[in-house]
Write a protein that holds these residues in place. Structure first.
Motif, PDB file in Angstrom:
ATOM      1  N   VAL A  15      33.276 -19.010  28.284  1.00 35.72           N
ATOM      2  CA  VAL A  15      34.522 -18.711  28.441  1.00 35.72           C
ATOM      3  C   VAL A  15      34.610 -16.969  28.055  1.00 35.72           C
ATOM      4  N   ARG A  44      42.699 -12.387  30.617  1.00 34.80           N
ATOM      5  CA  ARG A  44      43.012 -11.860  29.432  1.00 34.80           C
ATOM      6  C   ARG A  44      43.000 -10.353  29.298  1.00 34.80           C
ATOM      7  N   LYS A 128      40.874 -29.906  28.588  1.00 33.54           N
ATOM      8  CA  LYS A 128      40.425 -29.011  27.754  1.00 33.54           C
ATOM      9  C   LYS A 128      40.854 -29.549  26.207  1.00 33.54           C
ATOM     10  N   PHE A 130      41.601 -28.158  22.940  1.00 35.80           N
ATOM     11  CA  PHE A 130      41.666 -26.675  22.498  1.00 35.80           C
ATOM     12  C   PHE A 130      42.641 -26.543  21.449  1.00 35.80           C
ATOM     13  N   THR A 156      36.622 -26.693  23.473  1.00 35.86           N
ATOM     14  CA  THR A 156      36.387 -25.207  23.294  1.00 35.86           C
ATOM     15  C   THR A 156      37.408 -24.885  21.986  1.00 35.86           C
ATOM     16  N   GLY A 157      36.893 -23.490  21.447  1.00 40.58           N
ATOM     17  CA  GLY A 157      37.563 -22.884  20.204  1.00 40.58           C
ATOM     18  C   GLY A 157      37.046 -23.347  19.101  1.00 40.58           C
ATOM     19  N   GLY A 158      36.101 -22.477  18.858  1.00 39.14           N
ATOM     20  CA  GLY A 158      35.107 -22.842  17.591  1.00 39.14           C
ATOM     21  C   GLY A 158      33.900 -23.565  18.006  1.00 39.14           C
ATOM     22  N   VAL A 159      33.648 -23.885  19.055  1.00 36.11           N
ATOM     23  CA  VAL A 159      32.241 -24.429  19.479  1.00 36.11           C
ATOM     24  C   VAL A 159      31.263 -23.576  19.512  1.00 36.11           C
ATOM     25  N   LYS A 160      30.054 -23.911  18.807  1.00 38.52           N
ATOM     26  CA  LYS A 160      28.915 -22.868  18.622  1.00 38.52           C
ATOM     27  C   LYS A 160      27.802 -23.693  18.790  1.00 38.52           C
ATOM     28  N   GLY A 178      32.797 -22.129  25.526  1.00 39.93           N
ATOM     29  CA  GLY A 178      32.669 -21.223  24.351  1.00 39.93           C
ATOM     30  C   GLY A 178      32.537 -19.813  24.776  1.00 39.93           C
ATOM     31  N   SER A 179      32.686 -18.725  23.861  1.00 41.35           N
ATOM     32  CA  SER A 179      32.593 -17.451  24.010  1.00 41.35           C
ATOM     33  C   SER A 179      31.133 -16.928  23.511  1.00 41.35           C
TER      34      SER A 179
HETATM   35  C1  3PG Z   1      39.303 -20.453  24.629  1.00 44.62           C
HETATM   36  O1  3PG Z   1      39.949 -19.935  25.339  1.00 44.62           O
HETATM   37  O2  3PG Z   1      38.517 -21.412  24.963  1.00 44.62           O
HETATM   38  C2  3PG Z   1      38.559 -20.125  23.547  1.00 44.62           C
HETATM   39  O3  3PG Z   1      39.079 -18.751  23.248  1.00 44.62           O
HETATM   40  C3  3PG Z   1      37.050 -19.644  23.314  1.00 44.62           C
HETATM   41  O4  3PG Z   1      36.966 -20.123  21.790  1.00 44.62           O
HETATM   42  P1  3PG Z   1      35.926 -19.454  21.300  1.00 44.62           P
HETATM   43  O5  3PG Z   1      35.876 -17.884  21.009  1.00 44.62           O
HETATM   44  O6  3PG Z   1      35.954 -20.083  19.434  1.00 44.62           O
HETATM   45  O7  3PG Z   1      34.516 -20.110  21.660  1.00 44.62           O
END
Ligand code: 3PG
Length: 205
Positions: A15, A44, A128, A130, A156-160, A178-179
């Protein structure tokens, strides 16, 4: 290419949030060099559409999509810029209608069973999840798999790196997003060499 084919082409969808076109091309090159073929460039930043177009041209071997697609207008702009798929943190009736009418591979975001049921009514069977960690994590998707076995999820979101394998072990999770692959250093830079190393490690997940 449909959205399930996009998901099955990679274990990790990075991401991506870039500050400019040059940074986007350089960092995406580093990801592809590290073996990541699917790239989600989020809308973004004011230069995101230009970045999408430039990366698509510079890396024709990559599958470049748009993330954070919130409106039908953004979906249309992203498609025009060359995005081969779209991702959204959520789903609205107008967005669903627009991407279906355009036959654009799309991964809408959900965070509950009712949202997932509604998305399937609109014809989406790949979603997704999220924000994944905050919404119940891998145990939520495991439970959902029992009642919606036909639906695939990209959490996605908090995946590490330390929890991605928990998700990927589930039969309804072909990939995670993930980012972390492009996390900036203390100076706000994204080091391409570090990105390539992280991409190679992600390929081992
Ligand atoms: C997304 O848009 O999917 C999230 O911002 C990515 O989440 P992360 O930064 O926790 O990986």
């Amino acid at each position: 290419m449909n959205v399930r084919e996009v998901m099955s082409a990679t274990k990790v969808i990075p991401v991506l949030a870039f500050k400019g076109v040059d940074e986007a091309v350089e960092v995406c090159g580093a990801l592809v060099e590290g073996g990541i073929p699917v790239l989600e460039i989020t809308l973004r930043h004011p230069t995101a559409l230009d970045a999408l177009e430039a990366v698509s041209k510079a890396l024709p071997q990559a599958i470049v999509g748009a993330g954070t697609v919130m409106t039908p207008a953004q979906a249309e702009q992203a498609r025009a810029a060359g995005a081969r798929f779209g991702v959204s943190p959520g789903l609205t009736p107008t967005l669903a209608e627009a991407v279906q009418a355009a036959d654009w591979p799309f991964l809408p975001g959900v965070s509950s069973v009712s949202e997932a049921m509604r998305a399937t009514e609109w014809g989406f069977d790949a979603l997704k999840f999220f924000p994944a960690s905050a919404s119940g994590g891998a145990s939520f998707l495991s439970a959902v798999g029992a009642v919606l076995p036909q639906v695939l999820f990209c959490p996605t979101g908090g995946v590490k790196p330390d929890n991605a394998a928990d998700y990927l072990a589930l039969p309804n999770v072909p990939c995670v997003g993930g980012s972390w692959l492009t996390k900036r250093d203390a100076d706000g830079r994204i080091d391409p060499a570090v990105v390539t190393d992280r991409a190679r490690a992600a390929g081992q997940l």
